[in-house]
Design an enzyme around this catalytic site. Structure first.
Site, PDB file in Angstrom:
ATOM      1  N   HIS A  92      52.941  13.543  41.628  1.00  0.00           N
ATOM      2  CA  HIS A  92      52.152  13.865  42.817  1.00  0.00           C
ATOM      3  C   HIS A  92      52.993  13.646  44.071  1.00  0.00           C
ATOM      4  N   TRP A 164      58.063   7.948  43.001  1.00  0.00           N
ATOM      5  CA  TRP A 164      58.808   9.005  43.717  1.00  0.00           C
ATOM      6  C   TRP A 164      60.099   8.483  44.295  1.00  0.00           C
ATOM      7  N   SER A 194      69.758  22.938  47.524  1.00  0.00           N
ATOM      8  CA  SER A 194      69.047  24.047  48.145  1.00  0.00           C
ATOM      9  C   SER A 194      68.790  23.759  49.617  1.00  0.00           C
ATOM     10  N   SER A 195      68.323  22.543  49.908  1.00  0.00           N
ATOM     11  CA  SER A 195      67.981  22.225  51.292  1.00  0.00           C
ATOM     12  C   SER A 195      69.205  22.174  52.182  1.00  0.00           C
ATOM     13  N   HIS A 278      63.944   7.568  54.817  1.00  0.00           N
ATOM     14  CA  HIS A 278      63.246   7.517  56.095  1.00  0.00           C
ATOM     15  C   HIS A 278      63.475   8.764  56.934  1.00  0.00           C
ATOM     16  N   GLU A 280      63.861  11.476  55.869  1.00  0.00           N
ATOM     17  CA  GLU A 280      63.030  12.449  55.159  1.00  0.00           C
ATOM     18  C   GLU A 280      61.616  12.511  55.745  1.00  0.00           C
ATOM     19  N   TYR A 282      60.708  12.048  58.673  1.00  0.00           N
ATOM     20  CA  TYR A 282      60.738  12.815  59.921  1.00  0.00           C
ATOM     21  C   TYR A 282      61.076  14.273  59.649  1.00  0.00           C
ATOM     22  N   SER A 293      53.237  22.115  68.905  1.00  0.00           N
ATOM     23  CA  SER A 293      53.725  22.375  70.251  1.00  0.00           C
ATOM     24  C   SER A 293      53.693  23.867  70.590  1.00  0.00           C
ATOM     25  N   HIS A 327      63.049  -0.660  56.776  1.00  0.00           N
ATOM     26  CA  HIS A 327      61.661  -1.116  56.906  1.00  0.00           C
ATOM     27  C   HIS A 327      60.874  -0.828  55.627  1.00  0.00           C
ATOM     28  N   HIS A 328      61.465  -0.077  54.728  1.00  0.00           N
ATOM     29  CA  HIS A 328      60.819   0.077  53.415  1.00  0.00           C
ATOM     30  C   HIS A 328      61.208  -1.064  52.486  1.00  0.00           C
ATOM     31  N   THR A 353      57.739   9.026  69.820  1.00  0.00           N
ATOM     32  CA  THR A 353      56.595   9.690  69.192  1.00  0.00           C
ATOM     33  C   THR A 353      55.414   9.694  70.142  1.00  0.00           C
ATOM     34  N   LYS A 356      55.488  12.398  72.686  1.00  0.00           N
ATOM     35  CA  LYS A 356      54.989  13.711  72.264  1.00  0.00           C
ATOM     36  C   LYS A 356      53.478  13.770  72.379  1.00  0.00           C
ATOM     37  N   ARG A 475      49.210  -0.658  45.008  1.00  0.00           N
ATOM     38  CA  ARG A 475      49.318   0.764  44.690  1.00  0.00           C
ATOM     39  C   ARG A 475      49.926   0.922  43.297  1.00  0.00           C
TER      40      ARG A 475
HETATM   41  C1  HEA Z   1      52.603  15.446  51.690  1.00  0.00           C
HETATM   42  C2  HEA Z   1      52.372  14.587  50.827  1.00  0.00           C
HETATM   43  C3  HEA Z   1      51.084  14.225  50.176  1.00  0.00           C
HETATM   44  C4  HEA Z   1      49.858  14.860  50.174  1.00  0.00           C
HETATM   45  C5  HEA Z   1      49.456  16.138  50.856  1.00  0.00           C
HETATM   46  C6  HEA Z   1      48.992  14.047  49.358  1.00  0.00           C
HETATM   47  C7  HEA Z   1      47.663  14.363  49.083  1.00  0.00           C
HETATM   48  C8  HEA Z   1      46.780  13.531  48.413  1.00  0.00           C
HETATM   49  N1  HEA Z   1      47.085  12.320  47.840  1.00  0.00           N
HETATM   50 FE1  HEA Z   1      48.907  11.456  47.760  1.00  0.00          FE
HETATM   51  N2  HEA Z   1      50.751  10.606  47.674  1.00  0.00           N
HETATM   52  C9  HEA Z   1      51.891  11.056  48.264  1.00  0.00           C
HETATM   53  C10 HEA Z   1      52.001  12.162  49.091  1.00  0.00           C
HETATM   54  C11 HEA Z   1      50.947  13.048  49.354  1.00  0.00           C
HETATM   55  N3  HEA Z   1      49.677  12.961  48.889  1.00  0.00           N
HETATM   56  C12 HEA Z   1      53.002  10.212  47.927  1.00  0.00           C
HETATM   57  C13 HEA Z   1      54.433  10.368  48.408  1.00  0.00           C
HETATM   58  C14 HEA Z   1      52.504   9.213  47.099  1.00  0.00           C
HETATM   59  C15 HEA Z   1      53.271   8.044  46.477  1.00  0.00           C
HETATM   60  C16 HEA Z   1      53.656   8.365  45.071  1.00  0.00           C
HETATM   61  C17 HEA Z   1      54.312   7.210  44.424  1.00  0.00           C
HETATM   62  O1  HEA Z   1      53.798   6.082  44.534  1.00  0.00           O
HETATM   63  O2  HEA Z   1      55.373   7.412  43.801  1.00  0.00           O
HETATM   64  C18 HEA Z   1      51.082   9.477  46.968  1.00  0.00           C
HETATM   65  C19 HEA Z   1      50.221   8.681  46.239  1.00  0.00           C
HETATM   66  C20 HEA Z   1      48.841   8.851  46.204  1.00  0.00           C
HETATM   67  C21 HEA Z   1      47.916   7.891  45.662  1.00  0.00           C
HETATM   68  C22 HEA Z   1      48.276   6.509  45.147  1.00  0.00           C
HETATM   69  C23 HEA Z   1      48.554   6.493  43.711  1.00  0.00           C
HETATM   70  C24 HEA Z   1      48.958   5.119  43.290  1.00  0.00           C
HETATM   71  O3  HEA Z   1      49.721   4.471  44.021  1.00  0.00           O
HETATM   72  O4  HEA Z   1      48.501   4.674  42.242  1.00  0.00           O
HETATM   73  C25 HEA Z   1      46.659   8.421  45.788  1.00  0.00           C
HETATM   74  C26 HEA Z   1      45.422   7.750  45.365  1.00  0.00           C
HETATM   75  O5  HEA Z   1      44.401   8.035  45.785  1.00  0.00           O
HETATM   76  C27 HEA Z   1      46.822   9.720  46.395  1.00  0.00           C
HETATM   77  C28 HEA Z   1      45.770  10.587  46.681  1.00  0.00           C
HETATM   78  C29 HEA Z   1      45.937  11.818  47.325  1.00  0.00           C
HETATM   79  C30 HEA Z   1      44.839  12.741  47.550  1.00  0.00           C
HETATM   80  C31 HEA Z   1      43.412  12.538  47.138  1.00  0.00           C
HETATM   81  C32 HEA Z   1      45.389  13.823  48.215  1.00  0.00           C
HETATM   82  C33 HEA Z   1      44.630  15.035  48.676  1.00  0.00           C
HETATM   83  O6  HEA Z   1      44.925  15.282  50.018  1.00  0.00           O
HETATM   84  C34 HEA Z   1      44.953  16.242  47.872  1.00  0.00           C
HETATM   85  C35 HEA Z   1      44.180  17.407  48.403  1.00  0.00           C
HETATM   86  C36 HEA Z   1      44.392  18.634  47.607  1.00  0.00           C
HETATM   87  C37 HEA Z   1      43.593  19.030  46.637  1.00  0.00           C
HETATM   88  C38 HEA Z   1      42.436  18.219  46.267  1.00  0.00           C
HETATM   89  C39 HEA Z   1      43.868  20.279  45.864  1.00  0.00           C
HETATM   90  C40 HEA Z   1      42.685  21.160  45.849  1.00  0.00           C
HETATM   91  C41 HEA Z   1      42.919  22.317  44.972  1.00  0.00           C
HETATM   92  C42 HEA Z   1      42.030  22.746  44.083  1.00  0.00           C
HETATM   93  C43 HEA Z   1      40.748  22.072  43.876  1.00  0.00           C
HETATM   94  C44 HEA Z   1      42.324  23.932  43.299  1.00  0.00           C
HETATM   95  C45 HEA Z   1      43.202  23.648  42.134  1.00  0.00           C
HETATM   96  C46 HEA Z   1      43.479  24.944  41.536  1.00  0.00           C
HETATM   97  C47 HEA Z   1      44.637  25.438  41.102  1.00  0.00           C
HETATM   98  C48 HEA Z   1      45.854  24.605  40.802  1.00  0.00           C
HETATM   99  C49 HEA Z   1      44.735  26.876  40.905  1.00  0.00           C
HETATM  100  N4  HEA Z   1      48.132   9.961  46.641  1.00  0.00           N
HETATM  101  C1  HEA Z   2      55.316  12.179  57.925  1.00  0.00           C
HETATM  102  C2  HEA Z   2      55.730  11.120  57.490  1.00  0.00           C
HETATM  103  C3  HEA Z   2      55.765   9.778  58.195  1.00  0.00           C
HETATM  104  C4  HEA Z   2      55.806   9.463  59.519  1.00  0.00           C
HETATM  105  C5  HEA Z   2      55.837  10.380  60.703  1.00  0.00           C
HETATM  106  C6  HEA Z   2      55.844   8.034  59.579  1.00  0.00           C
HETATM  107  C7  HEA Z   2      55.903   7.328  60.789  1.00  0.00           C
HETATM  108  C8  HEA Z   2      56.083   5.965  60.858  1.00  0.00           C
HETATM  109  N1  HEA Z   2      56.144   5.090  59.798  1.00  0.00           N
HETATM  110 FE1  HEA Z   2      55.863   5.542  57.865  1.00  0.00          FE
HETATM  111  N2  HEA Z   2      55.899   6.042  55.924  1.00  0.00           N
HETATM  112  C9  HEA Z   2      55.805   7.293  55.377  1.00  0.00           C
HETATM  113  C10 HEA Z   2      55.741   8.468  56.082  1.00  0.00           C
HETATM  114  C11 HEA Z   2      55.772   8.547  57.466  1.00  0.00           C
HETATM  115  N3  HEA Z   2      55.811   7.502  58.327  1.00  0.00           N
HETATM  116  C12 HEA Z   2      55.786   7.250  53.954  1.00  0.00           C
HETATM  117  C13 HEA Z   2      55.704   8.443  53.012  1.00  0.00           C
HETATM  118  C14 HEA Z   2      55.866   5.907  53.615  1.00  0.00           C
HETATM  119  C15 HEA Z   2      55.790   5.251  52.234  1.00  0.00           C
HETATM  120  C16 HEA Z   2      56.867   5.570  51.296  1.00  0.00           C
HETATM  121  C17 HEA Z   2      56.526   4.925  49.996  1.00  0.00           C
HETATM  122  O1  HEA Z   2      56.603   3.683  49.942  1.00  0.00           O
HETATM  123  O2  HEA Z   2      56.151   5.655  49.056  1.00  0.00           O
HETATM  124  C18 HEA Z   2      55.949   5.190  54.869  1.00  0.00           C
HETATM  125  C19 HEA Z   2      56.090   3.806  54.945  1.00  0.00           C
HETATM  126  C20 HEA Z   2      56.326   3.130  56.111  1.00  0.00           C
HETATM  127  C21 HEA Z   2      56.753   1.772  56.157  1.00  0.00           C
HETATM  128  C22 HEA Z   2      57.011   0.864  54.934  1.00  0.00           C
HETATM  129  C23 HEA Z   2      55.776   0.254  54.493  1.00  0.00           C
HETATM  130  C24 HEA Z   2      55.989  -0.536  53.263  1.00  0.00           C
HETATM  131  O3  HEA Z   2      56.270   0.038  52.218  1.00  0.00           O
HETATM  132  O4  HEA Z   2      55.883  -1.754  53.369  1.00  0.00           O
HETATM  133  C25 HEA Z   2      56.878   1.442  57.474  1.00  0.00           C
HETATM  134  C26 HEA Z   2      57.312   0.120  57.960  1.00  0.00           C
HETATM  135  O5  HEA Z   2      57.690  -0.081  59.018  1.00  0.00           O
HETATM  136  C27 HEA Z   2      56.547   2.621  58.236  1.00  0.00           C
HETATM  137  C28 HEA Z   2      56.560   2.702  59.617  1.00  0.00           C
HETATM  138  C29 HEA Z   2      56.369   3.873  60.330  1.00  0.00           C
HETATM  139  C30 HEA Z   2      56.432   3.939  61.795  1.00  0.00           C
HETATM  140  C31 HEA Z   2      56.636   2.810  62.730  1.00  0.00           C
HETATM  141  C32 HEA Z   2      56.261   5.253  62.096  1.00  0.00           C
HETATM  142  C33 HEA Z   2      56.276   5.841  63.502  1.00  0.00           C
HETATM  143  O6  HEA Z   2      57.093   6.971  63.553  1.00  0.00           O
HETATM  144  C34 HEA Z   2      54.904   6.168  63.995  1.00  0.00           C
HETATM  145  C35 HEA Z   2      54.906   6.440  65.487  1.00  0.00           C
HETATM  146  C36 HEA Z   2      53.608   6.958  65.995  1.00  0.00           C
HETATM  147  C37 HEA Z   2      52.718   6.261  66.720  1.00  0.00           C
HETATM  148  C38 HEA Z   2      52.899   4.837  67.029  1.00  0.00           C
HETATM  149  C39 HEA Z   2      51.441   6.881  67.204  1.00  0.00           C
HETATM  150  C40 HEA Z   2      51.482   7.585  68.525  1.00  0.00           C
HETATM  151  C41 HEA Z   2      52.080   6.824  69.626  1.00  0.00           C
HETATM  152  C42 HEA Z   2      51.452   6.498  70.791  1.00  0.00           C
HETATM  153  C43 HEA Z   2      50.070   6.933  71.101  1.00  0.00           C
HETATM  154  C44 HEA Z   2      52.250   5.759  71.806  1.00  0.00           C
HETATM  155  C45 HEA Z   2      51.922   4.339  72.045  1.00  0.00           C
HETATM  156  C46 HEA Z   2      52.012   3.520  70.825  1.00  0.00           C
HETATM  157  C47 HEA Z   2      52.551   2.304  70.773  1.00  0.00           C
HETATM  158  C48 HEA Z   2      53.273   1.704  71.900  1.00  0.00           C
HETATM  159  C49 HEA Z   2      52.424   1.492  69.518  1.00  0.00           C
HETATM  160  N4  HEA Z   2      56.204   3.629  57.386  1.00  0.00           N
HETATM  161 CU   LIG Z   3      60.205   4.964  56.845  1.00  0.00          CU
END
Ligand code: HEA
Ligand code: HEA
Ligand SMILES: [Cu+2]
Ligand code: CUA
Lengths: 667, 277, 120, 428
Positions: A92, A164, A194-195, A278, A280, A282, A293, A327-328, A353, A356, A475
């Site tokens: 997933h 993942w 590819s990317s 990380h 990634e 962004y 935008s 920070h991860h 951020t 923006k 999790r």
């Molecule tokens: C962009 C990234 C993204 C998106 C969009 C989502 C979408 C969703 N994710 Fe997540 N998720 C991750 C990225 C994302 N996720 C990542 C990175 C992890 C961590 C994995 C890891 O720990 O390694 C994670 C883990 C994660 C967990 C934690 C699992 C665990 O730690 O045990 C859960 C649990 O609720 C969850 C739920 C969901 C749900 C309910 C949606 C929903 O938003 C999904 C909505 C979409 C649908 C519901 C599809 C609907 C479609 C149909 C009904 C039609 C189907 C038909 C055909 C195929 C023809 N996700």
């Molecule tokens: C689209 C993807 C995305 C984005 C944009 C971000 C944005 C940020 N992430 Fe997140 N992050 C993930 C995707 C993302 N993250 C994923 C996938 C993981 C989990 C991976 C995994 O473990 O599977 C993760 C995990 C993760 C961790 C690790 C958690 C853990 O495993 O313990 C941390 C820790 O610092 C973190 C921090 C942040 C911060 C500080 C930002 C900042 O960029 C956010 C900045 C935005 C705002 C703050 C809001 C708007 C700002 C304002 C309105 C201005 C004023 C605000 C202040 C002065 C506070 N993220």
């Molecule tokens: Cu990060």
């Protein structure tokens, strides 16, 4: 693997088409039908293929999420096994990130960049096709493991089940002996290739193919974000590529990179992974910020507030993003100083951020806001992304993160930024540019219905997860006990996910309906601002009859307000180009597809290196190595032929009445 | 279009058909090299991290290295860089003959470097008993220098292809000739990969490389014959479709080749020289 | 594909850099020689390390600016490459520090033997 | 414009209401724990020691700051959405508003404001990093050291300062499995080790997690303010049964801890007919409810949760109706069925080290790393089919079943298991 790239030195873009001197095979010329899609070099077709595949995988990834949620609906559930659950969350996460959001962004890069900068295609069209097919190869490698659930004799050991981010040493042969991990390693490696190739192409395109007058500070914000993203990709992916090479070496050749008994340090994997990981995130969010935008100014009928600062903050986010990876790893025992440094650096990212967010609000301020469906998703994006950002900042406070890391609080955080952020913006973008590429509108009412279903479903699913996390739910757990206080939250989240699923289904069902039955629209149904809206919907193969000259930011808005001046300019350009022999278009080619096929054969067999080859029940080869090498040879020879083939091409001529004729030969 | 381009003099550094005036290919290559910096950055980091915090029982580099050989290889690679620069210089002045010579020279020096590396690996494995898997130093060292060696090998392959391409006829070749040509290319690649790569891997595991080489004498001979055939078939008497306008292609390969050289400059210092302090 | 081609106007032919390149190569070769000798000289370690780093940086810059033409190309190429170079350098620097920190020292050999035993 | 008339513009109002509600939830902080049943056994919101407390306090700082920002920014955004919407069809086609491009002063002000607010978070963060890292200097002297080692999928605890004699001669630290007993009010410094993959050691009510990294000397510290029974969980994905790699921490008053330690250091308890007769008057209690039922419905039975510490204390006492005969049979089976090759029972035959130490397994509240309640029925079920309760576990795979060939190494009948259970439950 990126070395394969070097072969493209031979793409002879730039000089006049030479006569074919090496035709083993006739060059495909079909304009429609399967062949035209398989051999296409047109950025719009490639973009649509990317988009189509990505949406397919988005639905698959969503289906996996629904299975996860169903399993977690009640405590001690036995709906699926622990093993299957682990495969599901791994796939997933991997699918949503690498096979859904990234390629959807790539689709928009392909569709929009050349149009927004007034170009006829990307800089290296065949290379672009190669990126697409290579991506498909990666997707196949990652997912082929599922087959062993349906055909037990396909002995992959199921889909990958290492999470993942595949932390070593769980990925070592000792703990994950089956092939699924090798397939994961190679699948990601191929996707990375590819990317990188695609990104190099976009960088050159954006820097070098801009229409006259289109200075960098006039570039549409989306294109800017695409440029920053491409840079992030080429600079971040190498780290994971090397990390993957090291795992691959450990698994196949007995090296000690992460082998503890040989002195290896598994924490090195974490560093290398997050040096990529990380940036990634962004990579996932910057293009969505770009869509928003574009959409906000359109529906507020005002230019983006503070354009230079928005652009600069995008660059800043990309740059700072390289310095916060640990920070991860707050809980890995890095020591006080390192933890403090990464903690503060992470907080610093909130500033650009925030800039923006403020500027988007500034854009709305004093505007004339029409709440069409794309606008609703874009506004939803601002709200939801902001919430996700706040929980990000909470994570950044390292001591507090010690309680949150690997709990559902993290799951909540990143689904808010990934769905509330990236996905909402993508849904906005799909809805916004659908009319451009299909020439039809999506019905507003149904769009709004799907928006509300998604919005409510999303919040019901993920808001409770903050509390589940604070209440100690870890999790990646396949089951939990009934006395932990997590029952209600999980039940609620699961129903929310079903609602979300209905919403997503509605959204795409409506799109499919609109594809055939939507109301036909003109060039510019939204009264938009950038160049892609100046040409017919869907765009012709050559994009622009005359390459536009750009006089201001929001070039199309300017054109709309200076019609006469522009018309005269265009007529002149058409004449000038015709005098040069017409519009040059590159020919289609088989070789990107062939070389990707070679890569598939090579990588698939490489994953099985230490397994004998069995055919018809007999062992025929001691290992897959010869087959893997054969794949490599296929790929290399396809690239060689590609080099000799050259871009070739033909010319289009546009008559005064707009009629397009084609001619071959010429120079 | 003959080799002496009719388009007159070409301004090599600026392409007026692009926005910035930098040719697309050149930009592509520089961007790729920026990316490649990260590749080698990650690899060198891995090596140094383990080198600076060695586990007990790690191999001792100074007892293994042969600094004379490595210095010689470094010198060779530098000189190949010179030849490469001269090849680019030649094609920019439309001097096709000199370009070919310089390309061959670059390839030749590249091959010497590779030979040195094969010898070095063989020596380390057999005389010094350091393999890929028996110490972490072996793992990082072979992977780092091996990756660099792979870059060199790919460079040689590309130069070879470029060399063949300088003979691309202006008027089209016969279908049969083309097929033979392709078949020869496949044989070369097949031989070099199917035998050579596994041999190399086995060598690093501990097998004796000269035995492996002699065991596969026939296929290698076949490969060499095919290589000769390719070059033979590639030669054309008549006008060729290669000249000053292709300077950018040669220059692109050149960028890659020089980059491989500067990576070696860093490896030479960081991996070899600093050990002797 | 791109903007209407303004034909490559006949630029001047630059003078051949043949001798210049040879001179550069000689300098590079000499520096390499100095480097190799340097490590064997009985001088302070910090001095040797700094000199070595400096010398290889000089070689590096010579190659990219002359052999690779950066000196004569648009600065954008230089910027582009240095983005990668600086980030790679910064990441290396950070990684080496992270692993050099006290908190990050690997366990002693006793613990390692234990791990070996337990894994079998 | 070809799009149909847009739907009622309820968007802004609805979202504002929704978020006002949601932020209220956040604001109400502590009371929330009761409203939403957020005081579960692993709740991070109910801290029982200074480390967890420091972490929670810092968390609340981040909550307050971000909530403040959310209210301000959200209010402006909601206002803009509402105020500047095109109210009628005509509005949408009116002449466009002035095409303003931005205002540098506003921008710089907002940037400065954000930085300031971040500083408010950063200061306590830095303080927290140093505080939670290691036992404070002034408490170092009376801190206690233990070593926790992660295995797929259970925990081993060692007390390096409490040496016990080994059967083979020499001394080794006292070992327990899956339940860590510590004195309350004393800082405990836990050395974190692993023998296989990465695990993470997390006792939410006492301290946030720190990973057990191969080849690294990680550690963490915590202090329990009062005696209590705490839930712990492996928090790093570590393979098939990561979800159920749990443990417990029991904090005791100083005298009770001393008594416990004294008992631990003795060799395993041997039950004979005579010793039973002598101890006939021992008061006995049975461990509380059954609730870790696989596939069970939602409701949790209250018995155990009401006072788990008391339940633990009850478990320390010998059970009624012990049958010396049966126990002796069990002890013999324990050796015959090769259990001893993986499990240690100090003073008895068991010497293995690849499974948890069972010297006092009868006194634990749970077995198999917190998965099953330690009742005779549960223990029976576990021994009968460990793989059902913990998929992939190393007792079944490699112990009962040869992993390479997939063949069973030995069979157990129900009466045999009963004997084994009687034996294991006699080990108090
Ligand atoms: C962009 C990234 C993204 C998106 C969009 C989502 C979408 C969703 N994710 Fe997540 N998720 C991750 C990225 C994302 N996720 C990542 C990175 C992890 C961590 C994995 C890891 O720990 O390694 C994670 C883990 C994660 C967990 C934690 C699992 C665990 O730690 O045990 C859960 C649990 O609720 C969850 C739920 C969901 C749900 C309910 C949606 C929903 O938003 C999904 C909505 C979409 C649908 C519901 C599809 C609907 C479609 C149909 C009904 C039609 C189907 C038909 C055909 C195929 C023809 N996700
Ligand atoms: C689209 C993807 C995305 C984005 C944009 C971000 C944005 C940020 N992430 Fe997140 N992050 C993930 C995707 C993302 N993250 C994923 C996938 C993981 C989990 C991976 C995994 O473990 O599977 C993760 C995990 C993760 C961790 C690790 C958690 C853990 O495993 O313990 C941390 C820790 O610092 C973190 C921090 C942040 C911060 C500080 C930002 C900042 O960029 C956010 C900045 C935005 C705002 C703050 C809001 C708007 C700002 C304002 C309105 C201005 C004023 C605000 C202040 C002065 C506070 N993220
Ligand atoms: Cu990060
Ligand atoms: Cu151990 Cu998860």
């Amino acid at each position: 693997m990126a070395e394969a790239l070097v072969k493209h030195a031979f793409t002879g873009a730039g000089h006049p088409p030479a006569k074919a001197t090496f035709d083993l095979m006739a060059r495909p010329t079909a304009k429609t039908g399967l062949l035209s899609w398989l051999t296409t070099v047109d950025h719009k077709k490639i973009g649509m293929l990317y988009g189509g595949f990505a949406i397919l995988f988005f639905l698959i990834g969503g289906l996996e999420a629904l299975m996860i949620r169903t399993q977690l609906m009640v405590p001690n559930n036995r709906f699926i096994s622990a093993q299957l659950y682990n495969e599901l969350f791994t796939m997933h996460g991997t699918t949503m990130i690498f096979l859904a959001v990234m390629p959807l962004n790539a689709a928009f890069f392909n569709l929009l960049i050349p149009l927004q900068i007034g170009a006829r295609d990307v800089a290296f069209p065949r290379l672009n096709a190669f990126s697409l097919w290579t991506w498909v190869v990666g997707a196949i490698l990652l997912n082929v493991g599922w087959l062993s659930h349906f055909f037990p004799s396909w002995n992959f050991g199921g889909a990958p089940d290492i999470g993942w981010f595949g932390y070593a040493p769980l990925t070592s042969k000792a703990f994950s002996p089956d092939i699924s991990t090798d397939l994961w390693v190679l699948g990601l490696q191929v996707l990375g290739l590819s990317s990188i190739v695609a990104s190099l192409n976009f960088i050159v395109t954006i820097i070098n193919l801009r229409a006259p007058g289109l200075t960098m500070m006039r570039l549409p914000v989306f294109t800017w974000m695409a440029l920053v993203t491409s840079f992030l990709l080429i600079l971040a992916l190498p780290a994971i590529a090397i990390a993957l090479v090291e795992v691959m070496m450990d698994r196949n050749f007995g090296t000690n990179f992460f082998e503890v008994s040989g002195g290896g340090q598994p924490i090195l994997w974490q560093h290398l992974f997050w040096v990529f990981g990380h940036p990634e995130v962004y990579i996932l969010i910057l293009p969505p910020m770009g869509y928003v935008s574009e959409i906000l100014p359109t529906f507020a009928r005002k230019p983006l507030f503070g354009y230079p600062i928005v652009v600069f903050s995008g660059v800043a986010i990309g740059f700072i993003g390289f310095g916060v990876w640990s920070h991860h790893m707050f809980t890995t025992g890095m020591g006080t100083v390192a933890t403090a440094a990464f903690s503060i650096a992470t907080m610093a990212i909130a500033v650009p951020t925030g800039v923006k967010i403020f500027n988007w609000i500034g854009t709305l301020w004093g505007g004339q806001i029409t709440t069409r469906v794309p606008m609703m998703f874009a506004l939803g994006f601002i709200w939801m992304f902001m919430l996700g950002g706040f929980s990000g900042v909470m994570h950044a406070a390292a001591p507090a993160d010690a309680q949150q890391q690997d709990s559902y609080f993290v799951i909540a955080h990143f689904h808010y930024v990934l769905i509330g952020g990236a996905t909402f913006a993508l849904l906005a973008a799909i809805h916004f540019w659908f009319p451009k590429f299909f020439g039809r509108m999506v019905p507003e009412v149904w769009g709004k219905v799907s928006f509300w279903l998604i919005f409510v479903g999303f919040n019901c699913t993920f808001f409770p997860m903050h509390f589940l996390g604070l209440n100690g739910m870890p999790r990646r757990t396949w089951t939990y006990d009934s006395n932990m206080g997590w029952n209600e939250g999980n039940m609620f989240a699961t129903w929310g996910a079903y609602l979300l699923g209905v919403g997503i289904f509605t959204y795409f069902a409506v799109l499919v309906w609109s594809l055939f039955k939507g109301k036909v629209c003109g060039n510019d149904p939204w009264d938009a601002r950038t160049l892609e809206w100046s040409i017919p919907s869907p765009p012709p193969e050559h994009n622009f009859a005359a390459i536009p000259t750009v006089h201001a930011r929001d070039a199309w808005w300017y054109e709309k307000t200076h019609k006469d001046e522009i018309a005269a300019e265009k007529a002149e350009h058409i004449k000038a180009e015709e005098a040069h022999g017409g519009i040059h278009m590159p020919d289609q080619s088989w070789y990107p597809l062939f070389s990707a096929f070679g890569l598939l054969v090579g990588a698939y067999n490489f994953a099985q290196l230490h397994h004998p080859v069995v055919m018809f029940g007999n062992q025929v080869l001691a290992s897959h190595l010869p087959l893997a090498i054969t794949g490599g040879v296929i790929m290399a020879s396809a690239l060689y032929l590609w080099a000799l083939e050259g871009p070739a091409g033909y010319h289009l001529h546009i008559a005064a009445d707009g009629k397009v004729t084609e001619s071959r030969g010429g120079h | 279009m003959s080799s002496h381009a009719a388009t007159g003099h070409i301004d090599h550094h600026h392409d007026h058909t692009t926005t910035t005036g930098i040719p697309n290919k050149k930009l592509l290559w520089w961007a790729f090299l920026a990316s490649d910096c990260m590749f080698f950055g990650a690899l060198i980091s891995t090596h140094l991290v383990y080198r600076l915090n060695p586990p007990p029982g790690n191999a001792i580099p100074t007892q293994i290295f042969n600094i004379e050989l490595t210095s010689f290889s470094t010198f060779i690679l530098l000189m190949s860089s010179l030849l490469m620069a001269l090849a680019v210089n030649a094609i920019q002045h439309g001097n096709l003959k000199s370009t070919r010579t310089m390309l061959l020279g670059t390839m030749f020096f590249g091959c010497i470097f590779l030979g040195g590396q094969v010898y070095e690996f063989d020596h380390f494995v057999h005389a010094q008993k350091m393999t890929l898997s028996n110490s972490i130093f072996g793992s990082t060292f072979y992977t780092l220098t091996g990756t660099h060696g792979t870059h060199v090998a790919i460079g040689v392959l590309l130069l070879g292809m470029m060399y063949v391409r300088t003979f691309k006829p202006a008027t089209g070749g016969g279908l049969l000739k083309n097929i033979v040509h392709l078949a020869a290319v496949c044989v070369v690649m097949g031989v070099s990969f199917i035998w050579f790569v596994p041999d190399l891997i086995q060598a690093v595991y501990g097998a004796n490389i000269s035995e492996l080489l002699s065991a596969h004498a026939k296929p290698y001979a076949a490969g060499a014959a095919a290589l000769a055939a390719v070059f033979w078939f590639a030669r054309t008497g008549g006008a060729v479709d290669f000249g000053e306008q292709n300077a950018i292609d040669v220059e692109s390969i050149g960028l890659y080749w020089h980059f491989v050289d500067i990576v070696w400059i860093i490896i030479f210092t960081a991996v070899y020289l600093l050990e002797y302090l | 594909m791109s903007a209407p081609a303004t034909t490559a106007d006949a630029g001047h032919h630059e003078p051949s850099k043949f001798h210049f390149y040879i001179a550069i190569a000689m300098i590079l070769a000499v520096i390499t020689g100095v480097e190799v000798v340097l490590v064997y000289l009985p001088i302070a370690k910090w001095f040797v390390v700094t000199t070595l780093l400096l010398l290889s940086a000089i070689k590096f810059l010579f190659v990219i600016f002359f052999f690779m033409h950066l000196r004569w190309d648009k600065v954008f190429c230089t910027i582009l490459f240095f983005i990668g170079l600086v980030l790679a350098g910064g990441t290396m620097w950070a990684l080496l520090h992270l692993f050099g920190a006290d908190a990050s020292k690997p366990l002693s050999s006793a613990a390692l033997d234990f791990a070996r035993l337990a894994v079998g | 414009m070809t799009s149909p008339r847009s739907a009622p513009r309820t968007f802004s109002r609805l979202t504002t209401a929704l978020f006002a509600g949601l932020s209220l939830i956040f604001l109400s902080g502590c009371k929330l724990t009761e409203i939403f049943n957020l005081s579960g056994p692993q709740s991070t919101m109910v801290s029982a020691g200074p480390v967890a407390k420091a972490q929670w306090d810092l968390f609340m700082v981040t909550v307050w700051v971000t909530t403040f920002i959310f209210i301000v920014v959200g209010a402006v955004l909601a206002y803009a959405q509402f105020k500047f919407r095109a109210k009628t069809e005509a509005d949408e086609h009116a002449t466009p508003p002035p095409q303003g491009h931005g205002n540098p002063f506003v921008e710089i002000g907002l940037i400065a404001g954000s930085v300031l607010l971040l500083v408010i978070i950063a200061i306590p963060t830095l303080r927290g990093i140093w505080y939670t890292h290691d036992v404070p200097e002034d408490e170092k002297a009376n801190a206690m050291e233990v070593t926790a080692t992660g295995y797929q999928w259970w925990f081993k605890f060692e007390y390096p300062s409490e040496m016990v004699p080994l059967p083979t001669g020499g001394e080794a630290p006292l070992v327990t499995g899956n339940e860590l007993v510590v004195p309350a009010g004393v800082p405990v410094r836990v050395q974190l080790r692993t023998v296989d993959v990465i695990h993470s050691f997390w006792i939410p009510k006492l301290a946030g997690k720190v990973d057990m990294m191969p080849n690294r000397g990680n550690f963490l510290w915590f202090k329990a303010d009062k005696p209590g029974y705490f839930y712990g969980q492996c928090a790093e994905y570590c393979g098939e049964s990561h979800a159920i790699m749990r443990f417990r921490v029991i904090a005791l008053s100083a005298p009770e801890y001393a008594r416990w330690l004294e008992n631990q250091k003795q060799a395993a308890r041997t039950v004979t007919a005579e010793s039973l007769a002598a101890a006939a008057a021992t008061p006995t209690a049975k461990f509380a409810s059954l609730k870790f039922e696989a596939g069970s419905a939602l409701a949790a039975s209250p018995g155990f949760d009401a006072n788990p510490l008391a339940a633990w204390q009850d478990m320390q006492k010998p059970e009624p109706g012990e049958n010396a005969q049966l126990i002796a049979t069990g002890r013999k089976l324990f050796a015959d069925k090769t259990c001893i090759s993986c499990h240690a029972v100090r003073g008895h035959e068991g010497i293995g080290i690849t499974g948890p130490d069972l010297t006092r397994v009868g006194a634990r509240t749970t077995i198999a790393a917190g998965v099953l309640e330690n009742t005779p029925e549960r223990m029976h079920a576990w021994i009968k089919d460990p793989n059902h309760y913990k998929p992939g576990n190393k007792m079944f795979n490699g112990g009962y079943v040869d992993v390479d060939t997939g063949t069973a190494k030995f069979q157990l009948t129900d009466p045999e298991i009963d004997a084994l259970v009687a034996y294991l439950h006699s080990l108090k």
